[in-house]
Design an enzyme around this catalytic site. Structure first.
Site, short mmCIF file in Angstrom:
data_model
loop_
_atom_site.label_atom_id
_atom_site.label_comp_id
_atom_site.label_asym_id
_atom_site.label_seq_id
_atom_site.Cartn_x
_atom_site.Cartn_y
_atom_site.Cartn_z
N TRP A 219 86.40 11.50 61.11
CA TRP A 219 85.12 11.55 61.84
C TRP A 219 85.36 11.77 63.32
O TRP A 219 84.66 12.55 63.97
CB TRP A 219 84.31 10.27 61.60
CG TRP A 219 83.90 10.09 60.18
CD1 TRP A 219 84.25 9.05 59.36
CD2 TRP A 219 83.08 10.96 59.38
NE1 TRP A 219 83.69 9.22 58.12
CE2 TRP A 219 82.97 10.38 58.10
CE3 TRP A 219 82.43 12.17 59.63
CZ2 TRP A 219 82.24 10.98 57.07
CZ3 TRP A 219 81.69 12.76 58.60
CH2 TRP A 219 81.61 12.16 57.35
N LYS B 13 75.30 2.84 56.60
CA LYS B 13 76.42 1.94 56.34
C LYS B 13 76.04 0.49 56.64
O LYS B 13 76.11 -0.34 55.77
CB LYS B 13 77.63 2.36 57.15
CG LYS B 13 78.41 3.45 56.42
CD LYS B 13 78.67 4.66 57.21
CE LYS B 13 79.28 5.76 56.37
NZ LYS B 13 79.53 6.95 57.16
N ASP C 164 80.88 6.34 68.44
CA ASP C 164 80.37 6.44 67.08
C ASP C 164 80.62 5.07 66.43
O ASP C 164 81.76 4.69 66.18
CB ASP C 164 81.13 7.54 66.33
CG ASP C 164 80.70 7.66 64.86
OD1 ASP C 164 79.86 6.86 64.41
OD2 ASP C 164 81.23 8.56 64.17
C1 LIG Z 1 79.81 8.14 57.61
C2 LIG Z 1 80.27 8.40 58.99
C3 LIG Z 1 79.86 9.53 59.71
C4 LIG Z 1 78.98 10.60 59.12
O1 LIG Z 1 77.69 10.16 59.04
P1 LIG Z 1 76.48 11.10 58.58
O2 LIG Z 1 75.31 10.22 58.86
O3 LIG Z 1 76.70 11.40 57.14
O4 LIG Z 1 76.50 12.32 59.42
C5 LIG Z 1 80.30 9.66 61.01
N1 LIG Z 1 81.10 8.75 61.57
C6 LIG Z 1 81.53 7.65 60.91
C7 LIG Z 1 82.41 6.68 61.60
C8 LIG Z 1 81.13 7.45 59.61
O5 LIG Z 1 81.55 6.36 58.94
#
Ligand SMILES: *Cc1c(COP(=O)(O)O)cnc(C)c1O
Length: 358
Positions: free
Chosen positions: A99, A192, A168
């Site tokens: 990511w 999540k 993020d």
């Molecule tokens: C799941 C995840 C993403 C991607 O998320 P989307 O909402 O599917 O775009 C990005 N960064 C991290 C750390 C993730 O766990």
């Protein structure tokens, strides 16, 4: 049979969140209409959005001068929207996983990117150390991924650098208290740790906006969404509702400090079993980097051929979603906020019993 949901995302929600959403789908807030069919401009839904934003501010102690938004496009859209709004010349990125690499790739479309450190050399099984001291001067911002969902590593503090942080926090937001004042922007896909898929939480510092010289398309400009209270276009109403209910649940059990204690105990229980069980071992190199949210483990080399059998064994006991990501293999137990100690104990019991059966 009671299920124990260890899926990485979309993932477990507290039972109260599922129940209130179910009720709202039938009758939303006494309107006689379904949550699926109400107008996002109705006063009842506007209250959902306002309350969700206010609860984020309250639970995470967001200082004044920040805006809280619920957008769409997932964390992945933030990989591009963030540099669109903030990268004028050069930004620093910490590469701690897939990511993080994706975020970095998008930023390169907008300016120079300095990779501050990377753990790619050993399949992202650790968090690079000491990089903060070597951040060059003059960066627009420094981007980090606080929890690496696929590899099970986590940055458990708020790093101090010579500029503001962009983060993020998709897979660990609300798992521990954070010092929001160090960040210019924090974003997290809701699926999540906050709610279900379709909404992305963004916390952004207002005074940092409007500084880049490039034109920004209206819908990709954070200012648009701030000025319209996340209602510039139709928000993801159901997803935002699940976020509100999860935030209310976190508050009802005592807020982030309570959640953190519960998360510590869950992680201690599971890592304890991984370290003491004859068959299993963790994949993260050092204990301090181990994620409290995504616990990655494999079978020791001499027992490797038992992995599929263990997955079936655990599934027969209600443990779902344990298969590790293909780039790490083995197992991944995602033990987000809504996963209980009881769920974790069902898994550790399965590990103990499987060991005994061999
Ligand atoms: C799941 C995840 C993403 C991607 O998320 P989307 O909402 O599917 O775009 C990005 N960064 C991290 C750390 C993730 O766990």
């Amino acid at each position: 049979m009671k299920k124990h949901n260890f899926n990485a995302g979309p993932s477990e929600l507290n039972e109260s969140v599922i129940r209130s959403t179910e009720e709202a789908v039938r009758d939303f807030s006494g309107t006689g209409l379904s949550l699926l069919t109400i107008s996002h401009r109705s006063k009842e839904f506007v209250a959902v959005m306002d309350n969700a934003c206010n609860l984020v501010k309250e639970l995470l102690n967001v200082p004044s001068g920040y805006s809280v938004l619920f957008l769409q496009g997932g964390a992945s859209l933030q990989f591009c929207m963030l540099p669109y709004n903030f990268l004028q010349t050069k930004a620093g990125y910490l590469n701690t996983g897939v990511w993080a690499s994706k975020a970095q790739k998008e930023a390169k479309l907008f300016g120079d990117v300095v990779e501050l450190a990377s753990s790619k050399d050993r399949n992202f099984a650790y968090i690079p150390k000491g990089w903060e001291a070597n951040v060059p001067a003059g960066l627009d911002y420094v981007h980090i991924t606080t929890n690496n969902t696929i590899y099970g590593t986590q940055i458990k503090n708020d790093p101090s650098v010579n500029t503001w942080l962009a983060a993020d926090m998709s897979s660990d937001i609300l798992c521990r208290p954070i010092d929001v004042s160090k960040y210019g922007i924090i974003y997290a896909g809701a699926q999540k740790n906050i709610g279900t898929s379709g909404a992305t939480l963004v916390i952004v510092k207002d005074e940092l906006l409007g500084k880049v010289t490039r034109p920004i398309p209206t819908i990709l400009n954070y200012k648009t969404h701030i000025e319209n209270d996340s209602m510039f276009n139709t928000p993801s109403t159901v997803a935002v509702y699940t976020c509100l209910k999860s935030l209310e649940w976190v508050k009802s059990i005592g807020g982030i400090s309570t959640i953190q204690k519960l998360n510590d105990e869950k992680a201690k229980t599971l890592y304890g079993e991984i370290d003491s069980n004859r068959l299993f071992k963790g994949t993260v190199e050092v204990a301090e980097d181990r994620s409290l949210m995504n616990v990655c483990f494999v079978m020791k080399d001499e027992y490797k051929d038992l992995e599929d059998e263990f997955l079936k064994f655990a599934k027969a006991r209600g443990c779902e979603g344990l298969k590790g990501h293909r780039s790490v293999g083995g197992f991944r137990a995602s033990i987000y906020n809504a996963v209980t100690l009881e769920d974790v104990k069902a898994l550790t019991q399965a590990m103990k019993d499987f060991d005994k059966s061999k």
